[in-house]
Design an enzyme around this catalytic site. Structure first.
Site, PDB file in Angstrom:
ATOM      1  N   LYS A  56       0.845  -1.190   0.000  1.00 39.36           N
ATOM      2  CA  LYS A  56       0.000   0.000   0.000  1.00 39.36           C
ATOM      3  C   LYS A  56       0.878   1.237   0.000  1.00 39.36           C
ATOM      4  O   LYS A  56       1.981   1.216   0.552  1.00 39.36           O
ATOM      5  CB  LYS A  56      -0.883   0.029   1.260  1.00 39.36           C
ATOM      6  CG  LYS A  56      -2.160   0.833   1.100  1.00 39.36           C
ATOM      7  CD  LYS A  56      -3.267  -0.019   0.513  1.00 39.36           C
ATOM      8  CE  LYS A  56      -4.581   0.710   0.415  1.00 39.36           C
ATOM      9  NZ  LYS A  56      -5.672  -0.216   0.067  1.00 39.36           N
ATOM     10  N   SER A  66     -11.732   1.323 -11.348  1.00 45.75           N
ATOM     11  CA  SER A  66     -12.003   0.011 -10.753  1.00 45.75           C
ATOM     12  C   SER A  66     -13.194   0.034  -9.801  1.00 45.75           C
ATOM     13  O   SER A  66     -13.681  -1.011  -9.378  1.00 45.75           O
ATOM     14  CB  SER A  66     -10.763  -0.485  -9.998  1.00 45.75           C
ATOM     15  OG  SER A  66     -10.420   0.423  -8.963  1.00 45.75           O
ATOM     16  N   GLY A  79     -21.194   5.967   3.471  1.00 40.98           N
ATOM     17  CA  GLY A  79     -20.120   6.431   2.595  1.00 40.98           C
ATOM     18  C   GLY A  79     -20.524   6.334   1.137  1.00 40.98           C
ATOM     19  O   GLY A  79     -20.748   5.243   0.619  1.00 40.98           O
ATOM     20  N   VAL A 117     -16.848   4.080  -4.707  1.00 38.93           N
ATOM     21  CA  VAL A 117     -17.398   2.726  -4.612  1.00 38.93           C
ATOM     22  C   VAL A 117     -18.808   2.759  -4.017  1.00 38.93           C
ATOM     23  O   VAL A 117     -19.739   2.151  -4.551  1.00 38.93           O
ATOM     24  CB  VAL A 117     -16.476   1.805  -3.784  1.00 38.93           C
ATOM     25  CG1 VAL A 117     -17.113   0.421  -3.642  1.00 38.93           C
ATOM     26  CG2 VAL A 117     -15.097   1.697  -4.430  1.00 38.93           C
ATOM     27  N   ARG A 153     -23.188  14.795  -1.354  1.00 40.38           N
ATOM     28  CA  ARG A 153     -23.562  13.488  -1.895  1.00 40.38           C
ATOM     29  C   ARG A 153     -25.050  13.206  -1.714  1.00 40.38           C
ATOM     30  O   ARG A 153     -25.563  12.192  -2.191  1.00 40.38           O
ATOM     31  CB  ARG A 153     -22.751  12.371  -1.228  1.00 40.38           C
ATOM     32  CG  ARG A 153     -21.257  12.538  -1.348  1.00 40.38           C
ATOM     33  CD  ARG A 153     -20.775  12.583  -2.770  1.00 40.38           C
ATOM     34  NE  ARG A 153     -20.659  11.262  -3.392  1.00 40.38           N
ATOM     35  CZ  ARG A 153     -20.431  11.057  -4.682  1.00 40.38           C
ATOM     36  NH1 ARG A 153     -20.314  12.089  -5.502  1.00 40.38           N
ATOM     37  NH2 ARG A 153     -20.330   9.835  -5.160  1.00 40.38           N
ATOM     38  N   ALA A 213     -16.931   3.644   3.631  1.00 36.07           N
ATOM     39  CA  ALA A 213     -16.076   4.821   3.822  1.00 36.07           C
ATOM     40  C   ALA A 213     -14.749   4.359   4.399  1.00 36.07           C
ATOM     41  O   ALA A 213     -14.221   3.331   4.006  1.00 36.07           O
ATOM     42  CB  ALA A 213     -16.790   5.821   4.731  1.00 36.07           C
TER      43      ALA A 213
END
Ligand code: PHE
Length: 338
Positions: free
Chosen positions: A71, A135, A169, A173, A197, A226
């Site tokens: 990462k 993705s 969240g 995604v 949002r 999230a």
């Protein structure tokens, strides 16, 4: 030390602290996204990189990919104004410096366009717009497959219509998960710290609630989408859902929290299984050069993998995380990275 390699470098262009953590390359080069986020202190970014990269080792192994876990975390000082392009070049240089033992991809705070900039400095990057691209939609497809497996296990049917979900969240995604669940005619609640949002939630007939209300909502499934660390000894007693399954990485503050969920009778699906769709898609397309049908089969297999884990857990009366740990140890020789 569990990790093979951890490097933190002050970006020469920006002065910002960039950490790349390579947890394991036992199965192949380490893969894991680049997180760009504010942290109180750069050391907090290093800690996050350590945990997130270890989880990637588990994610890659469970998904059966020839990759290890890594990462990148760029720890932004709160409120800091920076040159994004320069920063991404700094990131690209550090990844190139590692010579291919680690490849990056998008994560919280980064997307395909950022991968293109990193790609100016290194070839070890997934999800550039001219490669497999965004993705997040594929992660969401994997989440839906996982939610079906969870519903099957918990309620006896994989059907999503009429089921109640609380999505915490609505980022890249979470937004796709919302859209897909709405198209299944699920009943939806949604929350995000970003008030902008709300329009997206309402467009999909989701009731807009506060993050706290979302966490404690009386729903079938809470979907964490999230940041991590949501499930703690303090938050678990507040839950009123039957199950928790979503794409956020590192949802548990510590592994022992899986036991608390189990004792409350809440089915928690380990995030390393649920969240693997984006990584699976990028790898299958860019590394394994598979056909769209093969890639699709891999994404849907997330549901089968999770279903098998949940069935074993139910049969032996242990939390699903225990089964995942066991699987990693037995089949993949990976010692509990979670
Ligand atoms: N953010 C992705 C994850 O946590 C990482 C990733 C996606 C890496 C796509 C490579 C390609 O799984």
């Amino acid at each position: 030390m569990d990790h093979e390699l951890v490097v933190t470098r002050r970006g020469p262009r920006t002065g910002l602290p960039i950490t790349v953590a390579v947890h394991s390359t036992a199965r192949g080069p380490a893969a894991g996204g680049c997180r760009l986020k504010e942290y109180p202190h750069w050391r907090d970014g290093v800690s996050d990189a350590l945990r997130l990269s270890a989880a990637m080792t588990g994610k890659c192994a469970i998904a059966g990919l020839p990759l290890g876990g890594g990462k990148t975390v760029v720890a932004l000082p709160p409120g800091h104004v920076f040159d994004r392009h320069e920063l991404l070049l700094d990131v690209g240089d550090l990844i190139e410096f590692l010579g291919g033992q680690y490849a990056t991809g998008p994560d919280v705070g980064t997307g395909p366009d950022d991968m293109a900039v990193i790609g100016e400095r290194t070839a070890h990057v997934f999800c550039r717009p001219d490669a497999s691209g965004d993705s997040s939609q594929h992660t969401a497809v994997g989440v839906i497959a996982a939610l079906r497996a969870v519903c099957e296990q918990r309620f006896g049917s994989p059907a999503l219509d009429g089921r109640r979900f609380a999505i915490l969240g609505l980022g890249r995604v979470g937004g796709h998960v919302l859209r897909l669940l709405a198209s299944e005619n699920a009943h939806l609640l949604a929350a995000d710290v970003d008030e902008s949002r709300r329009a997206l939630a309402e467009r999909h007939r989701a009731a807009w609630v506060s993050p706290q209300q979302c966490l404690s909502a009386q729903v079938d499934v809470l979907v964490p989408a999230a940041l991590g660390g949501l499930l703690t000894a303090a938050s678990v007693p507040q839950l009123r859902c039957a199950a928790v399954a979503g794409p956020a990485n590192n949802q548990l503050d510590v592994p022992a929290t899986a036991q608390l969920l189990h004792e409350r009778g809440i089915l928690w699906a380990p995030d390393v299984v649920v969240s693997a769709g984006g990584l699976i898609h990028a790898t299958a397309v860019e590394l394994l050069h598979e056909t769209p049908a093969q890639v699709d089969a891999r994404l849907h297999a997330i549901g089968d993998t999770l279903g098998a884990i949940l069935t074993t857990a139910a049969g032996t009366g242990v939390p699903p995380l225990t089964v995942v740990d066991q699987l990693l140890a037995d089949e993949h020789g990976v010692e509990s990275p979670l």
